[in-house]
Design an enzyme around this catalytic site. Structure first.
Site, mmCIF file in Angstrom:
data_model
loop_
_atom_site.group_PDB
_atom_site.id
_atom_site.type_symbol
_atom_site.label_atom_id
_atom_site.label_comp_id
_atom_site.label_asym_id
_atom_site.label_seq_id
_atom_site.Cartn_x
_atom_site.Cartn_y
_atom_site.Cartn_z
ATOM 1 N N HIS A 58 0.844 -1.208 0.000
ATOM 2 C CA HIS A 58 0.000 0.000 0.000
ATOM 3 C C HIS A 58 0.874 1.251 0.000
ATOM 4 O O HIS A 58 0.625 2.211 0.728
ATOM 5 C CB HIS A 58 -0.955 0.012 1.195
ATOM 6 C CG HIS A 58 -1.874 -1.170 1.237
ATOM 7 N ND1 HIS A 58 -3.195 -1.111 0.886
ATOM 8 C CD2 HIS A 58 -1.639 -2.470 1.570
ATOM 9 C CE1 HIS A 58 -3.746 -2.316 1.010
ATOM 10 N NE2 HIS A 58 -2.820 -3.154 1.427
ATOM 11 N N TYR A 326 3.613 -5.159 9.596
ATOM 12 C CA TYR A 326 3.511 -3.705 9.501
ATOM 13 C C TYR A 326 4.670 -3.057 10.266
ATOM 14 O O TYR A 326 5.246 -2.066 9.824
ATOM 15 C CB TYR A 326 2.176 -3.191 10.061
ATOM 16 C CG TYR A 326 0.937 -3.597 9.267
ATOM 17 C CD1 TYR A 326 0.970 -4.669 8.379
ATOM 18 C CD2 TYR A 326 -0.261 -2.921 9.404
ATOM 19 C CE1 TYR A 326 -0.153 -5.061 7.660
ATOM 20 C CE2 TYR A 326 -1.395 -3.301 8.679
ATOM 21 C CZ TYR A 326 -1.328 -4.378 7.819
ATOM 22 O OH TYR A 326 -2.442 -4.761 7.106
HETATM 23 C C1 HEM Z 1 -1.022 -11.806 6.602
HETATM 24 C C2 HEM Z 1 -1.740 -10.874 5.979
HETATM 25 C C3 HEM Z 1 -1.186 -9.492 5.690
HETATM 26 C C4 HEM Z 1 0.100 -9.037 5.589
HETATM 27 C C5 HEM Z 1 1.391 -9.840 5.737
HETATM 28 C C6 HEM Z 1 0.047 -7.615 5.307
HETATM 29 C C7 HEM Z 1 1.156 -6.799 5.134
HETATM 30 C C8 HEM Z 1 1.137 -5.425 5.048
HETATM 31 C C9 HEM Z 1 2.289 -4.551 5.125
HETATM 32 C C10 HEM Z 1 3.731 -5.002 5.254
HETATM 33 C C11 HEM Z 1 1.854 -3.279 5.038
HETATM 34 C C12 HEM Z 1 2.691 -1.987 5.099
HETATM 35 C C13 HEM Z 1 2.610 -1.443 6.513
HETATM 36 C C14 HEM Z 1 3.369 -0.145 6.752
HETATM 37 O O1 HEM Z 1 4.524 0.007 6.321
HETATM 38 O O2 HEM Z 1 2.798 0.760 7.424
HETATM 39 C C15 HEM Z 1 0.422 -3.338 4.911
HETATM 40 C C16 HEM Z 1 -0.378 -2.240 4.797
HETATM 41 C C17 HEM Z 1 -1.737 -2.312 4.771
HETATM 42 N N1 HEM Z 1 -2.525 -3.440 4.891
HETATM 43 FE FE1 HEM Z 1 -1.918 -5.315 5.068
HETATM 44 N N2 HEM Z 1 -1.261 -7.220 5.240
HETATM 45 C C18 HEM Z 1 -2.052 -8.339 5.475
HETATM 46 C C19 HEM Z 1 -3.420 -8.400 5.517
HETATM 47 C C20 HEM Z 1 -4.231 -7.310 5.418
HETATM 48 C C21 HEM Z 1 -5.669 -7.332 5.566
HETATM 49 C C22 HEM Z 1 -6.517 -8.569 5.878
HETATM 50 C C23 HEM Z 1 -6.096 -6.039 5.399
HETATM 51 C C24 HEM Z 1 -7.489 -5.481 5.443
HETATM 52 C C25 HEM Z 1 -8.359 -5.790 6.345
HETATM 53 C C26 HEM Z 1 -4.923 -5.214 5.154
HETATM 54 C C27 HEM Z 1 -4.940 -3.858 4.944
HETATM 55 C C28 HEM Z 1 -3.838 -3.060 4.826
HETATM 56 C C29 HEM Z 1 -3.896 -1.622 4.621
HETATM 57 C C30 HEM Z 1 -5.173 -0.785 4.459
HETATM 58 C C31 HEM Z 1 -2.583 -1.161 4.593
HETATM 59 C C32 HEM Z 1 -2.124 0.272 4.383
HETATM 60 C C33 HEM Z 1 -2.215 1.021 5.684
HETATM 61 C C34 HEM Z 1 -1.657 2.414 5.496
HETATM 62 O O3 HEM Z 1 -2.289 3.222 4.792
HETATM 63 O O4 HEM Z 1 -0.582 2.644 6.049
HETATM 64 N N3 HEM Z 1 -3.814 -6.018 5.177
HETATM 65 N N4 HEM Z 1 0.005 -4.653 4.906
#
Ligand code: HEM
Length: 345
Positions: A58, A326
């Protein structure tokens, strides 16, 4: 001949070193149930050429500010003061999936809304929501395998349809996600998407009773077309649309909670709950302005386990994997920013 006390000391030190190495390997997820580590997730998501200083997933997003106007209708279910009738400021971030901070907005399959509410020291709440209502798979290990399966071939740039079909055939729990995906039509705006918590959480009331819930940000407008779609600004179509909308007014979502019944499995994010479940509109998310200072959102980690008093995590294993990943992504970009290595886009 080595004196006996020296042999004992060397043995103790040896044991201590081995124990330390084992503890390190355990923490890194080499033993035990942790088959996939946060480092592996983030290494995979960032690929060979990471975009330094950016989120590893993202990466492209728009930072906004607004107020949550609570109706008070959820207050009986949780000790959190956030849901008592009244107003709490939040910082939000609309984003698209993927690790490329210059990706074309309209080509991403996932759109997202993350929120950070601050109503006092024990009332911090962060949530990151996506457009699908369910995940395709229910464990971090299967999600990692799914990411690898969907990865395009580096030579051709194409996904392998046979490999994908085989993955889905071996994972019947993907059915709900696939059904949603087949009918999903992206709208013309971030403002007209519905964003889901996907994972479930518990609300804890004044009596200490828990209620499993999911929530969604439900749009209050329908916008089918994006006016930048066929222009030379198409790459930033969704971001420009948010800017335009906030110049003239606000972007509003209803924050709607769905209450599980005892038949629903709160630890399984692949299963939707029946539409007949009780729903409560906790309030309205009123987005009022763009946040011009990029550092405000860059410095935020929308960790789904930052919950106010009166909310708790379920045992859904995805939640722990998300929180750890995250944090790892945050550590990398924060370090790069601190060292002045972030890339200009
Ligand atoms: C094992 C499952 C998942 C992994 C490994 C994962 C991994 C990640 C990582 C590494 C980031 C970047 C975080 C940062 O640097 O701040 C991220 C951002 C994000 N993830 Fe996931 N994610 C997973 C599941 C999900 C799910 C289920 C959702 C929704 C319900 C989701 C929604 C988001 C959103 C909206 C962001 C962006 C947040 C922002 O604007 O900073 N993710 N994810």
């Amino acid at each position: 001949m080595i004196p006996r006390h020296k042999v004992t000391s060397v043995a103790i030190i040896g044991f201590a070193v081995i124990a330390l190495i084992c503890a390190f390997l355990y923490t890194a997820g080499v033993f035990g149930n942790n088959q996939v580590t946060a480092q592996q997730f983030v290494n995979f998501q960032q690929g060979e050429n990471p975009h330094l200083g950016f989120r590893r997933a993202h990466a492209k997003g728009v930072c906004v500010r607004g107020d949550f106007i609570a109706t008070g209708e959820l207050a009986a279910h949780t000790r959190s003061t956030l849901f008592e009738a009244g107003s709490t400021p939040f910082i939000g971030r609309f984003s698209i999936g993927g690790g490329n901070p210059s990706a074309p907005d309209l080509e991403s399959g996932v759109r997202s809304l993350a929120l950070s509410f601050d109503a006092g020291s024990d009332q911090q709440w962060r949530t990151a929501m996506n457009t699908p209502p369910v995940m395709a798979v229910g464990t971090p290990e299967d999600f990692y395998a799914q990411l690898q399966t969907l990865m395009p071939d580096p030579e051709t740039g194409q996904r392998n349809p046979e490999r994908i079909a085989e993955f889905f055939a071996n994972h019947p729990e993907t059915e709900n996600f696939r059904r949603w995906s087949a009918q999903y039509q992206p709208s013309g705006s971030f403002a007209s998407e519905q964003y889901h918590s996907i994972n479930a959480f518990y609300l804890i009331n004044q009596q200490g009773e828990q209620q499993a819930v999911r929530w969604a940000a439900v749009p209050t407008v329908q916008i089918d077309e994006n006016q930048y779609a066929d222009t030379d600004q198409a790459a930033n179509a969704l971001a420009l649309d948010v800017r335009d909308q906030l110049e003239d007014g606000t972007i509003v979502f209803d924050l709607v909670f769905t209450l599980a019944s005892s038949d629903d499995d709160e630890n399984n994010p692949t299963q939707p709950w029946p539409e007949s479940r009780q729903q409560i509109t906790a309030g309205q998310l009123v987005i009022r302005q763009l946040e011009q200072d990029a550092a405000i959102c860059n410095n935020l980690n929308f960790d789904p386990l930052i919950l106010p008093r009166g909310m708790q995590a379920t045992n859904d294993p995805i939640l722990r994997a998300r929180s750890a990943s995250y944090a790892e992504s945050y550590r990398r970009r924060a370090r790069e920013t601190w060292l002045g290595k972030e890339q200009q886009q």
